[in-house]
Design a protein around this motif. Structure first.
Motif, short mmCIF file in Angstrom:
data_model
loop_
_atom_site.label_atom_id
_atom_site.label_comp_id
_atom_site.label_asym_id
_atom_site.label_seq_id
_atom_site.Cartn_x
_atom_site.Cartn_y
_atom_site.Cartn_z
N GLU A 1 0.83 -1.21 0.00
CA GLU A 1 0.00 0.00 0.00
C GLU A 1 0.86 1.26 0.00
O GLU A 1 0.57 2.22 -0.71
N GLU A 2 1.92 1.26 0.80
CA GLU A 2 2.79 2.43 0.88
C GLU A 2 3.52 2.70 -0.41
O GLU A 2 3.81 3.84 -0.75
N ALA A 3 3.82 1.67 -1.18
CA ALA A 3 4.60 1.82 -2.40
C ALA A 3 3.76 1.92 -3.67
O ALA A 3 4.29 2.24 -4.73
N ALA A 4 2.46 1.66 -3.58
CA ALA A 4 1.60 1.62 -4.77
C ALA A 4 1.62 2.95 -5.52
O ALA A 4 1.44 4.00 -4.94
N GLN A 5 1.85 2.86 -6.83
CA GLN A 5 1.84 4.03 -7.69
C GLN A 5 0.71 3.96 -8.71
O GLN A 5 0.50 4.89 -9.49
N SER A 6 0.01 2.84 -8.73
CA SER A 6 -1.14 2.63 -9.61
C SER A 6 -2.06 1.63 -8.90
O SER A 6 -1.66 1.03 -7.91
N PRO A 7 -3.29 1.46 -9.39
CA PRO A 7 -4.18 0.48 -8.76
C PRO A 7 -3.61 -0.94 -8.84
O PRO A 7 -3.10 -1.34 -9.89
N LEU A 8 -3.67 -1.66 -7.74
CA LEU A 8 -3.12 -3.01 -7.66
C LEU A 8 -4.14 -3.95 -7.04
O LEU A 8 -4.93 -3.55 -6.20
N LYS A 9 -4.08 -5.22 -7.45
CA LYS A 9 -4.91 -6.27 -6.86
C LYS A 9 -3.99 -7.14 -6.00
O LYS A 9 -3.00 -7.68 -6.49
N VAL A 10 -4.34 -7.27 -4.72
CA VAL A 10 -3.51 -8.01 -3.78
C VAL A 10 -4.34 -9.10 -3.11
O VAL A 10 -5.43 -8.84 -2.62
N ALA A 11 -3.82 -10.31 -3.10
CA ALA A 11 -4.43 -11.42 -2.37
C ALA A 11 -3.63 -11.59 -1.09
O ALA A 11 -2.44 -11.88 -1.13
N VAL A 12 -4.27 -11.36 0.03
CA VAL A 12 -3.60 -11.47 1.33
C VAL A 12 -3.91 -12.84 1.91
O VAL A 12 -5.06 -13.15 2.22
N LEU A 13 -2.87 -13.64 2.04
CA LEU A 13 -3.01 -15.01 2.55
C LEU A 13 -2.74 -15.01 4.05
O LEU A 13 -1.74 -14.44 4.50
N ASP A 14 -3.61 -15.62 4.80
CA ASP A 14 -3.45 -15.70 6.25
C ASP A 14 -3.22 -17.16 6.62
O ASP A 14 -4.17 -17.96 6.63
N PRO A 15 -1.97 -17.53 6.92
CA PRO A 15 -1.69 -18.94 7.23
C PRO A 15 -2.38 -19.43 8.50
O PRO A 15 -2.66 -20.62 8.62
N ALA A 16 -2.69 -18.54 9.43
CA ALA A 16 -3.34 -18.96 10.68
C ALA A 16 -4.78 -19.38 10.44
O ALA A 16 -5.24 -20.40 10.96
N THR A 17 -5.51 -18.60 9.63
CA THR A 17 -6.92 -18.90 9.40
C THR A 17 -7.16 -19.69 8.11
O THR A 17 -8.26 -20.15 7.86
N LYS A 18 -6.12 -19.78 7.27
CA LYS A 18 -6.20 -20.47 5.97
C LYS A 18 -7.16 -19.77 5.00
O LYS A 18 -7.74 -20.39 4.13
N HIS A 19 -7.32 -18.46 5.17
CA HIS A 19 -8.20 -17.69 4.30
C HIS A 19 -7.39 -16.75 3.41
O HIS A 19 -6.26 -16.40 3.72
N CYS A 20 -8.03 -16.34 2.35
CA CYS A 20 -7.45 -15.39 1.42
C CYS A 20 -8.44 -14.24 1.25
O CYS A 20 -9.62 -14.47 1.00
N ALA A 21 -7.96 -13.01 1.41
CA ALA A 21 -8.81 -11.83 1.20
C ALA A 21 -8.21 -11.02 0.07
O ALA A 21 -7.00 -10.79 0.03
N TYR A 22 -9.05 -10.61 -0.86
CA TYR A 22 -8.59 -9.81 -1.99
C TYR A 22 -8.79 -8.34 -1.67
O TYR A 22 -9.85 -7.94 -1.20
N GLU A 23 -7.76 -7.56 -1.91
CA GLU A 23 -7.78 -6.13 -1.64
C GLU A 23 -7.41 -5.38 -2.92
O GLU A 23 -6.60 -5.86 -3.71
#
Length: 103
Positions: free
Chosen positions: A71-93
């Motif tokens: 987020e701090e480095a973004a210079q254009s719109p980006l799609k990020v999949a955040v993987l959480d190893p503890a919950t085994k879920h993926c959230a798209y941002e």
């Protein structure tokens, strides 16, 4: 890889580190059985390499700390999949450049 497979529901495989993609690890997926693997995302690229990043190429982040760096480095719109190893879920941002602040 297990987390990525379960989150995406697709067949996935890793490529090598890619200098052209911020030294991130290339991730390929196969949309359906029998089709060819296609570049689907890049795991943890260097945030300084995000200038001119293709908007449709997903960045896989291994947690909220990586998301903040992106987020701090973004210079254009980006799609990020955040993987959480503890919950085994993926959230798209969707992240983009921060608005300019008035001084």
């Amino acid at each position: 890889m297990q987390l990525v497979r379960s989150a995406s529901g697709k067949a996935v495989t890793c490529g090598g580190q890619s200098p052209a993609h911020g030294n991130g690890l290339l991730l390929y997926s196969r949309p359906r059985k029998g089709s060819a693997f296609q570049l689907a995302g890049v795991v943890c690229p260097d945030p300084l390499a995000l200038a001119g990043w293709p908007a449709d190429l997903t960045i896989l982040a291994s947690g909220r700390a990586w998301l903040l760096r992106i987020e701090e480095a973004a210079q254009s719109p980006l799609k990020v999949a955040v993987l959480d190893p503890a919950t085994k879920h993926c959230a798209y941002e969707r992240v983009g450049p921060r608005p300019a602040t008035l001084t």
